[in-house]
Design a protein around this motif. Sequence first.
Motif, mmCIF file in Angstrom:
data_model
loop_
_atom_site.group_PDB
_atom_site.id
_atom_site.type_symbol
_atom_site.label_atom_id
_atom_site.label_comp_id
_atom_site.label_asym_id
_atom_site.label_seq_id
_atom_site.Cartn_x
_atom_site.Cartn_y
_atom_site.Cartn_z
ATOM 1 N N PHE A 1 0.827 -1.201 0.000
ATOM 2 C CA PHE A 1 0.000 0.000 0.000
ATOM 3 C C PHE A 1 0.866 1.258 0.000
ATOM 4 O O PHE A 1 0.652 2.182 -0.789
ATOM 5 C CB PHE A 1 -0.940 -0.017 1.212
ATOM 6 N N LEU A 2 1.850 1.301 0.881
ATOM 7 C CA LEU A 2 2.722 2.474 0.967
ATOM 8 C C LEU A 2 3.529 2.663 -0.316
ATOM 9 O O LEU A 2 3.729 3.790 -0.780
ATOM 10 C CB LEU A 2 3.644 2.363 2.183
ATOM 11 N N LEU B 1 1.258 4.209 -2.860
ATOM 12 C CA LEU B 1 1.044 5.632 -2.599
ATOM 13 C C LEU B 1 2.213 6.457 -3.126
ATOM 14 O O LEU B 1 2.021 7.532 -3.706
ATOM 15 C CB LEU B 1 0.878 5.886 -1.102
ATOM 16 N N ASP B 2 3.429 5.959 -2.916
ATOM 17 C CA ASP B 2 4.619 6.680 -3.366
ATOM 18 C C ASP B 2 4.832 6.574 -4.878
ATOM 19 O O ASP B 2 5.396 7.474 -5.492
ATOM 20 C CB ASP B 2 5.869 6.153 -2.652
ATOM 21 N N PRO C 1 2.320 5.545 -7.699
ATOM 22 C CA PRO C 1 1.037 5.052 -8.235
ATOM 23 C C PRO C 1 1.201 4.560 -9.669
ATOM 24 O O PRO C 1 2.021 5.092 -10.427
ATOM 25 C CB PRO C 1 0.124 6.276 -8.174
#
Length: 92
Positions: free
Chosen positions: A66-67, A70-71, A73
């Motif tokens: 997930f992280l 986010l960084d 996409p």
Amino acid sequence: METETRNTDAKGRVTLPRSFANATVIVEQVSETELRIRKAVVVPEDELRFAEESAAPLSDRDRDRFLTLLDNPPAPNEALRRAAATHLKHHG
């Protein structure tokens, strides 16, 4: 499911099957000629929980994925580009 014909009384009341005795029910008017009656469980307001209180935490692997997303996409696919164009056309 069995279908039964029952008659209502002068006040519109009908006797439900014995399996509904002492039950809390939801009566939903589906149309002018149809009602849906379902058994229900009532939860007192002070016992209601927010979804966040019962959500399971992410595994370490899922959290890291997930992280990373986010960084970094992914590039938008065709469906996202169409949705964005439609949104801008109506709201832009």
